[in-house]
Design a protein around this motif. Structure first.
Motif, PDB file in Angstrom:
ATOM      1  N   LYS A 380       0.836  -1.511  -0.008  1.00  0.00           N
ATOM      2  CA  LYS A 380       0.032   0.134   0.018  1.00  0.00           C
ATOM      3  C   LYS A 380       0.748   1.163   0.012  1.00  0.00           C
ATOM      4  CE  LYS A 380      -3.680   2.353   2.540  1.00  0.00           C
ATOM      5  NZ  LYS A 380      -4.787   1.968   3.733  1.00  0.00           N
ATOM      6  N   ILE A 381       1.763   1.204   0.548  1.00  0.00           N
ATOM      7  CA  ILE A 381       2.808   2.575   0.862  1.00  0.00           C
ATOM      8  C   ILE A 381       3.651   2.604   0.025  1.00  0.00           C
ATOM      9  CG2 ILE A 381       4.451   3.429   2.555  1.00  0.00           C
ATOM     10  CD1 ILE A 381       2.792   2.448   4.820  1.00  0.00           C
ATOM     11  N   LEU A 382       4.627   1.640  -0.328  1.00  0.00           N
ATOM     12  CA  LEU A 382       5.735   1.989  -1.145  1.00  0.00           C
ATOM     13  C   LEU A 382       5.400   2.359  -2.571  1.00  0.00           C
ATOM     14  CD1 LEU A 382       8.608  -1.003  -0.651  1.00  0.00           C
ATOM     15  CD2 LEU A 382       8.542   1.506  -0.168  1.00  0.00           C
ATOM     16  N   PRO A 383       4.425   1.851  -3.343  1.00  0.00           N
ATOM     17  CA  PRO A 383       4.081   2.669  -4.695  1.00  0.00           C
ATOM     18  C   PRO A 383       3.936   4.176  -4.336  1.00  0.00           C
ATOM     19  CG  PRO A 383       2.911   0.656  -4.463  1.00  0.00           C
ATOM     20  CD  PRO A 383       3.471   0.771  -3.090  1.00  0.00           C
ATOM     21  N   LYS A 384       3.259   4.653  -3.303  1.00  0.00           N
ATOM     22  CA  LYS A 384       2.748   5.951  -3.038  1.00  0.00           C
ATOM     23  C   LYS A 384       4.278   6.623  -2.850  1.00  0.00           C
ATOM     24  CE  LYS A 384      -1.908   5.301  -1.359  1.00  0.00           C
ATOM     25  NZ  LYS A 384      -2.756   5.242  -0.237  1.00  0.00           N
TER      26      LYS A 384
END
Length: 876
Positions: A380-384
């Motif tokens: 959830k976090i890394l692509p953002k």
């Protein structure tokens, strides 16, 4: 005894000097039992004895080696003279007889393919494919001998001469063998790649196939069917319209013919044949130990292999298992330094950072965040994070890979989440305190206090010992550096991008846009790299007052730089100020994460273009005035935001806090890298001191040879435990490094070798515009100045800097640039942040910008929407 002819069964890899790449590979395949039509190789001994009968060839070859490879007119004329000469030369009688005897042994009733096979051909790093000629369906003794002579002559086609010259091959050292292979009269032919030649996936077999001889595909006369196979399953089919085929003529030669309409759109290979070919290809790949480009044909339902060579265009894989699927991103793209690194530079960084996470491929480092991405929170976090810190394409590519079923089905390692939480919890608490509680103005003194303590500790330990102990101390200090920096500096630095995102969100919600945010980025307090840029401006202003020093700088060199200043009026004055600059920043340079790069203290002339460029393009004192103006603009933006939001209440309190954190923590974003480069330089001094000792002992030929060893290997060498011949070992490493320099690293790759590019940013852009990422607002027009290395820069007033990438070593050029365009980068990478701080428009992540934009062209840089327009084709 030297043989003029060797049958395929007599040939293997060791025969390369006699039968060339193609012949050696066919021999390997035959010996291993693969279905290869029979034949023989006319060896390089035959070629040498053939040209030895000509007294003119020595002078011809001398002329070729002395020729300018870019003089195509001379190249064409000389090549034609040599070819005509060789085709008129008689084949010696004893050689002629041996060829005829071999031909009769295979079967004179057959037609033959006659192919050239050069000794510098089909090598792992240079394919030479298509450089010499091939002749098909050759029948009869006289035709065979004539075409063998034509093959020999084809070593001197324009394309072959040019290819050798540009790739540094001596024309006297490349010899030609001729492969004579029984022709198969196929219904279907094609090319099989045991790895996807487009995206590099090592598990995908790609097959092109069409009717008739394969020459129609190779020459581009027909669009072949394309099939892809992975893990024994056909995953893709594209059936082309195949209007023509090339067939053999009974009397010899070939003919082009039109296919009947019902055959044109017919699938050339059956599904069963596709799968059989894929399986055969993988067996051949296993035999050779590397991905192969294989030519095949099918006669009466039987598959034949007529050629196999390495695929040389693939980016190398890291030394990790292909399964289960892992994903890695380029550390060089994040650090704005995508060049290949020497082994010492790579091993030093792999000592600083965890070896399991930082893997090496093609002379570059790749970061493997797979274990984090196996968790739901990580996905959830890394692509953002990638989208906000780097670029959208990066983020899209990552998202695409991590949603694949084969990625999702692998759970995180047992205990990974618990240990990650245990490690991160105290750091997250510190981040929270810095964001909402502590005084941001005090952060700088705390950060710099830790940095001074750490640098002193490293320097004292390394200066207090010698020999193997000093090298082991280097290794120890590097191994604990990342953890120390992460725990002590990360909680401050990470507040900059976090506050940026929170501010952006708040401004859009409460004001309606985030335009003021970019003004808040100007003249950040305490930015150590910006201060370095300002001091370069001060040096330039000093040189304006010292014309003899200016003239000296235009012609100086690194070896005599300091001594020569003593002989110039004003030189001592300049030297005192320059020495102060070097004392603080001499450990820096372009590509500074690579320990093997020459630092400014070692090569001060690297700074000269920046000083002289500043003098040409910036008025006296203007750089300091701009910085003060930037501070004022940031303060005014802050006041406007508070006026809009209101000066009391929770909203006002929160946004004021965020702005304080953003500016003060933003000023610290370069500090960790500054510390890293300081310590790398201390380690370099220690390594070079030990290298000099090894030179004195006769172990190394020169101190810089140490860069072609890893740190572990150097320690072994200092202990006398290195088991290989050092000179030849280093020579091999140098050759490999030269090859690595020619490679273009992917931003993102999988453990299967697939280069994942992600979909480009969408939007309404002008036709022909070069699309990138907008990272610093504004629209300007100006002359493009292509700069590949900052030490070779020649920026004039009003010019736009177009570069492959930038890091702190490029900062001195920013004062002179009107705008910035780079091939790699994102919103929070070095060039973007500095461009915003200096208030110049910037577009980053423009693929091949330094190739598509010509030096001197007029261009428009739109830092609002993220594109570059070429306004004129003329360059000046």
């Amino acid at each position: 005894m030297k043989s003029y002819v060797l049958f395929f069964e007599q040939v293997d890899r060791s025969s390369l000097p006699y039968v060339g790449g193609k012949g050696a590979n066919l021999g390997e395949l035959s010996k291993a039992g693969f279905p290869v039509p029979g034949g023989f190789c006319v060896t390089t001994y035959a070629y040498r004895d053939f040209i030895a009968t000509s007294p003119e060839m020595v002078s011809f070859l001398d002329e070729l080696n002395a020729m300018d490879p870019n003089d195509f007119n001379q190249l064409r004329k000389l090549g034609e003279r040599i070819r005509i000469h060789l085709q008129q030369l008689e084949i010696p009688f004893h050689l002629r007889n041996e060829i005829i005897h071999a031909w009769e042994s295979v079967g004179k009733e057959y037609a033959y393919a006659v192919r050239s096979s050069a000794t510098a051909e089909d090598l792992p790093t240079a394919s030479f494919a298509g450089q010499q000629d091939t002749y098909l369906n050759i029948k009869g003794q006289d035709e065979l001998l004539q075409h063998i002579r034509k093959c020999w002559a084809s070593l001197f086609t324009d394309r072959a001469i040019s290819y050798r010259a540009k790739n540094g091959f001596d024309h006297r050292q490349v010899y030609l063998s001729v492969v004579v292979q029984r022709m198969v009269n196929p219904e279907i032919s094609g090319i099989l790649f045991t790895a996807d030649p487009v995206n590099g996936n090592r598990k995908v077999v790609s097959i092109d196939a069409s009717f008739g001889l394969g020459e129609a595909i190779v020459s581009g006369m027909v669009s072949a069917d394309l099939y892809k196979v992975k893990d024994g399953q056909i995953i893709y089919k594209n059936i082309s319209e195949k209007k023509i085929a090339i067939d053999s003529l009974p009397e010899g030669g070939t003919v082009k013919k039109d296919l009947p309409p019902d055959q044109q759109t017919k699938q050339a290979l059956t599904d069963s044949q596709i799968l059989r070919l894929a399986e055969l290809g993988k067996r051949i790949e296993k035999h050779f130990g590397s991905p192969q480009d294989i030519e095949f044909c099918i006669e009466n339902g039987k598959i034949f292999v007529v050629q196999s060579r390495p695929i040389t265009s693939l980016y190398p894989l890291p030394d990790i298992p292909q399964e289960p699927l892992r994903v890695m991103f380029s550390f060089g793209h994040v650090q704005m330094m995508t060049d290949a690194m020497k082994p010492m530079g790579l091993s030093v960084l792999r000592t600083v950072f965890p070896k399991k996470v930082f893997v090496e491929a093609g002379g570059r480092l790749f970061v493997d965040p797979t274990e984090v991405l196996r968790t739901k929170l990580g996905r959830k976090i890394l692509p953002k994070v990638f989208k906000n810190l780097f670029d959208e394409a990066f983020s899209h590519a990552l998202s695409e890979v991590i949603q694949r079923p084969e990625f999702l089905q692998i759970p995180p390692k047992l205990g990974f989440v618990k240990s990650a939480r245990r490690f991160m919890s105290p750091i997250i608490k510190e981040v929270w305190k810095n964001l909402v509680k502590r005084d941001p103005k005090l952060a700088k003194s705390k950060v710099e206090s830790f940095m001074q303590k750490k640098w002193t500790e490293v320097r004292e330990e390394l200066q207090g010992t010698t020999g193997t102990k000093r090298l082991e101390a280097v290794q120890h200090q590097l191994s604990i550096l990342a953890k120390d920096v992460f725990q002590n500096l990360f909680p401050y630095v990470i507040c900059f991008p976090i506050s940026f995102l929170l501010l952006k969100k708040a401004l859009i919600r409460w004001i309606g846009d985030d335009k003021e945010l970019f003004l808040l980025n100007k003249s950040l307090p305490g930015n150590i790299t910006s201060e370095m840029g300002l001091q370069i401006g001060d040096l330039a202003d000093l040189v304006r007052e010292l014309p003899e020093v200016e003239e000296y700088l235009k012609h100086t060199n690194d070896q005599t730089f300091y001594q020569g200043l003593s002989n110039v009026h004003g030189g001592e004055k300049f030297k005192r100020v320059f020495d102060e600059f070097i004392a603080k920043y001499g450990h820096r340079c372009p590509g500074e994460i690579d320990l093997t790069r020459p630092r400014w203290r070692e090569a001060p002339v690297q700074l000269v273009p920046a000083i002289l460029g500043h003098m040409r393009s910036v008025k006296p004192g203007e750089h300091r005035q701009k910085f003060i103006q930037g501070e004022q603009e940031a303060q005014e933006a802050e006041q406007r935001i508070l006026d809009h939001v209101g000066r009391s209440g929770l909203k006002s309190k929160w946004i004021k806090r965020l702005m304080e954190v953003y500016r003060h923590m933003g000023g610290l974003r370069e500090h960790p890298k500054y510390l890293l480069t300081l310590i790398l330089d201390e380690c370099k001094k220690a390594i070079m001191a030990e290298a000099e000792e090894l030179v004195k002992k006769g172990v190394l030929q020169q101190a810089e040879d140490v860069f072609y060893l890893t740190l572990d290997e150097l320690i072994q060498l200092s202990k006398g435990e290195f088991k290989q011949d050092v000179v030849s070992f280093i020579a091999d490493r140098k050759e490999k490094y030269e090859w690595h320099q020619t490679l273009k690293p992917p931003r993102l790759m999988t453990s299967e070798g697939e280069m994942v590019t992600g979909s480009p940013r969408k939007g309404e852009f002008p036709e022909g515009a070069l699309i990138g990422n907008p990272v610093s607002a504004g629209v300007v027009e100006g002359k493009a100045r292509i700069v590949l290395k900052p030490e070779e820069a020649h920026l004039n007033e009003g010019e736009i800097l177009v570069a492959p990438h930038t890091d702190p070593g490029w900062t001195p050029l920013f004062q002179s640039a009107k705008a910035l365009v780079t091939e790699v980068g994102g919103l929070m990478t070095h060039g973007a942040v500095v461009a915003r701080e200096y208030g110049i428009p910037a577009v980053v992540g423009v693929d091949d910008a330094t190739k598509k934009i010509k030096d001197g062209q007029m261009i428009r840089v739109d830092g609002n929407q993220g594109f570059v327009e070429i306004l004129s084709d003329e360059n000046g």
